[in-house]
Design a protein around this motif. Sequence first.
Motif, PDB file in Angstrom:
ATOM      1  N   VAL A  16      37.979  27.809  65.782  1.00  0.00           N
ATOM      2  CA  VAL A  16      38.053  26.202  65.474  1.00  0.00           C
ATOM      3  C   VAL A  16      36.677  25.732  66.273  1.00  0.00           C
ATOM      4  CG1 VAL A  16      39.020  24.261  65.927  1.00  0.00           C
ATOM      5  CG2 VAL A  16      40.443  26.173  65.033  1.00  0.00           C
ATOM      6  N   PRO A  17      36.208  26.211  67.519  1.00  0.00           N
ATOM      7  CA  PRO A  17      35.215  25.448  68.106  1.00  0.00           C
ATOM      8  C   PRO A  17      33.919  25.896  67.354  1.00  0.00           C
ATOM      9  CG  PRO A  17      36.528  26.568  69.765  1.00  0.00           C
ATOM     10  CD  PRO A  17      37.052  26.680  68.428  1.00  0.00           C
ATOM     11  N   MET A  18      33.813  27.040  66.735  1.00  0.00           N
ATOM     12  CA  MET A  18      32.601  27.557  65.814  1.00  0.00           C
ATOM     13  C   MET A  18      32.494  26.507  64.804  1.00  0.00           C
ATOM     14  SD  MET A  18      31.460  29.634  67.726  1.00  0.00           S
ATOM     15  CE  MET A  18      30.165  30.273  66.753  1.00  0.00           C
ATOM     16  N   LEU A  19      33.644  26.409  63.845  1.00  0.00           N
ATOM     17  CA  LEU A  19      33.778  25.318  62.899  1.00  0.00           C
ATOM     18  C   LEU A  19      33.358  23.981  63.132  1.00  0.00           C
ATOM     19  CD1 LEU A  19      36.999  26.419  60.991  1.00  0.00           C
ATOM     20  CD2 LEU A  19      34.759  27.217  60.477  1.00  0.00           C
ATOM     21  N   ALA A  20      33.452  23.412  64.556  1.00  0.00           N
ATOM     22  CA  ALA A  20      33.169  22.125  64.705  1.00  0.00           C
ATOM     23  C   ALA A  20      31.574  22.063  65.070  1.00  0.00           C
ATOM     24  CB  ALA A  20      33.826  21.805  65.803  1.00  0.00           C
ATOM     25  N   VAL A  21      31.189  23.270  65.337  1.00  0.00           N
ATOM     26  CA  VAL A  21      29.601  23.201  65.699  1.00  0.00           C
ATOM     27  C   VAL A  21      28.999  23.496  64.036  1.00  0.00           C
ATOM     28  CG1 VAL A  21      27.762  24.495  66.334  1.00  0.00           C
ATOM     29  CG2 VAL A  21      29.780  24.413  67.805  1.00  0.00           C
ATOM     30  N   GLY A  22      29.648  23.961  63.281  1.00  0.00           N
ATOM     31  CA  GLY A  22      29.266  24.303  61.863  1.00  0.00           C
ATOM     32  C   GLY A  22      29.161  22.745  61.177  1.00  0.00           C
ATOM     33  N   LYS A  23      29.965  22.040  61.484  1.00  0.00           N
ATOM     34  CA  LYS A  23      30.294  20.725  60.775  1.00  0.00           C
ATOM     35  C   LYS A  23      29.294  19.778  61.518  1.00  0.00           C
ATOM     36  CE  LYS A  23      33.778  17.161  59.520  1.00  0.00           C
ATOM     37  NZ  LYS A  23      35.202  17.012  59.593  1.00  0.00           N
ATOM     38  N   ALA A  24      28.977  20.089  62.609  1.00  0.00           N
ATOM     39  CA  ALA A  24      27.905  19.191  63.038  1.00  0.00           C
ATOM     40  C   ALA A  24      26.573  19.380  62.444  1.00  0.00           C
ATOM     41  CB  ALA A  24      27.890  19.249  64.753  1.00  0.00           C
ATOM     42  N   LEU A  25      26.373  20.504  62.497  1.00  0.00           N
ATOM     43  CA  LEU A  25      25.001  21.240  61.729  1.00  0.00           C
ATOM     44  C   LEU A  25      24.953  20.580  60.332  1.00  0.00           C
ATOM     45  CD1 LEU A  25      25.008  24.961  63.265  1.00  0.00           C
ATOM     46  CD2 LEU A  25      23.222  23.048  63.447  1.00  0.00           C
ATOM     47  N   ILE A  26      26.142  20.819  59.646  1.00  0.00           N
ATOM     48  CA  ILE A  26      25.964  20.084  58.328  1.00  0.00           C
ATOM     49  C   ILE A  26      25.700  18.629  58.111  1.00  0.00           C
ATOM     50  CG2 ILE A  26      27.440  19.758  56.160  1.00  0.00           C
ATOM     51  CD1 ILE A  26      28.667  22.512  56.778  1.00  0.00           C
ATOM     52  N   GLU A  27      26.232  17.984  59.044  1.00  0.00           N
ATOM     53  CA  GLU A  27      26.155  16.641  59.178  1.00  0.00           C
ATOM     54  C   GLU A  27      24.714  16.192  59.180  1.00  0.00           C
ATOM     55  OE1 GLU A  27      28.867  15.287  61.934  1.00  0.00           O
ATOM     56  OE2 GLU A  27      30.477  15.306  60.613  1.00  0.00           O
ATOM     57  N   THR A  28      23.753  17.228  59.838  1.00  0.00           N
ATOM     58  CA  THR A  28      22.596  16.797  60.033  1.00  0.00           C
ATOM     59  C   THR A  28      21.523  17.551  59.209  1.00  0.00           C
ATOM     60  OG1 THR A  28      22.403  18.816  61.664  1.00  0.00           O
ATOM     61  CG2 THR A  28      22.692  16.464  62.452  1.00  0.00           C
ATOM     62  N   GLY A  29      22.239  17.954  57.803  1.00  0.00           N
ATOM     63  CA  GLY A  29      21.240  18.371  57.001  1.00  0.00           C
ATOM     64  C   GLY A  29      21.120  20.061  56.660  1.00  0.00           C
ATOM     65  N   HIS A  30      21.960  20.884  57.528  1.00  0.00           N
ATOM     66  CA  HIS A  30      21.728  22.160  57.480  1.00  0.00           C
ATOM     67  C   HIS A  30      22.684  22.874  56.906  1.00  0.00           C
ATOM     68  CE1 HIS A  30      18.453  21.655  60.572  1.00  0.00           C
ATOM     69  NE2 HIS A  30      19.326  21.004  61.241  1.00  0.00           N
ATOM     70  N   SER A  31      22.239  24.252  56.175  1.00  0.00           N
ATOM     71  CA  SER A  31      23.132  25.280  55.487  1.00  0.00           C
ATOM     72  C   SER A  31      23.847  26.064  56.530  1.00  0.00           C
ATOM     73  CB  SER A  31      22.482  25.785  54.387  1.00  0.00           C
ATOM     74  OG  SER A  31      23.093  26.915  53.974  1.00  0.00           O
ATOM     75  N   VAL A  32      25.228  26.053  56.470  1.00  0.00           N
ATOM     76  CA  VAL A  32      25.979  26.818  57.660  1.00  0.00           C
ATOM     77  C   VAL A  32      27.263  27.679  56.729  1.00  0.00           C
ATOM     78  CG1 VAL A  32      27.361  26.647  59.590  1.00  0.00           C
ATOM     79  CG2 VAL A  32      25.791  24.891  59.009  1.00  0.00           C
TER      80      VAL A  32
END
Length: 437
Positions: A16-32
């Motif tokens: 779950v914490p890793m998914l939260a980090v991934g979501k934050a990365l996606i919101e700034t335009g990155h592919s995760v």
Amino acid sequence: MSSILLCSAPLTGHVVPMLAVGKALIETGHSVSILTGNKFARRADSAGITHIPLPPECDFDEHNMEAAFPGRSRRPGPLRSRFDLERIFVASMSAQYRAVERIIESTSVDAVAAENLFMGLIPLLSGSPASRPRVFAICTSPLMCTSIDTAPFGPGFPPSSTRAGRIRNQALNSAFEHGILRAAQSSADRQHQQLTDTPIPDFVLNWPILADETFVLTTESFEYPRSDRDHRLTFSGPILSTSSSDFTPPTWWNDLDGDRPVVLVTQGTLDNGDLNRLMEPTIRGLADQDVLVVATTGGRPISDVSATAENLRVAEFLPYDQLLPKVDVMVTNGGWGGVHYALAHGVPLVVAGTTEDKAEICRRVEISGTGINLRRGTPRARSIATAVRRVLDDKAFRTRAQELQRDLSELSASATIAATIAGASENVTPPSGSQLH
């Protein structure tokens, strides 16, 4: 746009914490993408993250560990922790690494981030930094790394930086690495040699500090002080989810606003197979006290709670962000997430845990002054009641919990970690505010 690979053992508290980090990365335009267990595919998809399943030989169901690892449940706390390290996490290293290697070879990966029980990045870190993507470690549990100021991770020994204490620490750390955890270390070294033709570079639990940068999901004031702390290590605060807006309170919800102090008791969502370890003794011990007891079963049916009392209210789940502002003391077996939910709301604790990493978490509650550590996995009802009364009467516990609440409120883990990973993968300086203490 950068491509980021996240990696996690198939454990909810780590995924779950890793998914939260991934979501934050996606919101700034990155592919995760995330490499983890099959059961987390839907969660990943809902966050917009590409799910890559772990190889079958290192995937398992955390809710049915005995089926995957026969004999595990019969081992007491410390022996179970040793079993887990050797048979579950270290044993997965080769399969995890080969999966990561295939992904890197077949796709353009700019950075890789893994939680601390995903051992498959150790062989990757043995190569030259120029020959691999940037690697980040995210500690979703207390810091396990060896230090001159701390005893070995696991039993919950207190830290010490005195001369005598450091001699003790050195002796115990050596005994653990070369004795108690020798089988795990030997297995890790053997796999590492097969994969890279080189010996493992460090003690297996130290792998996160081999990464380019390491994040610990807590505040520095909740961790043990380490004079030899690596400069690449950042305390980023925990990652805690919030409830959905469609929460329907139980019929007794308004009882929480009465005059009686509210005591929450929970055994979390994993270590709740035997409610008589903590929940039911708490209910019995507080039955004649002038408090309101709220018990959450972590998904087990309410009917599984056999203890009864006039001052008891039971639910399977309640959203912590709505419940904890009404709570005066939390009684728990010491799960990392639950403890941090309490501290994030300034709620002092009574903790009793010995399995997995819980002895270490409970000791940190004690050392930080945020609660009472009963130092047993199955405390007596009277001991629990006495500890709860002491926490209610001694305001120092709440004051200290509120101090950590202020510390935690100044940190934003998912945003900080995502900004650092994205900045490093693009070879730019992370935004201002992402470099913390």
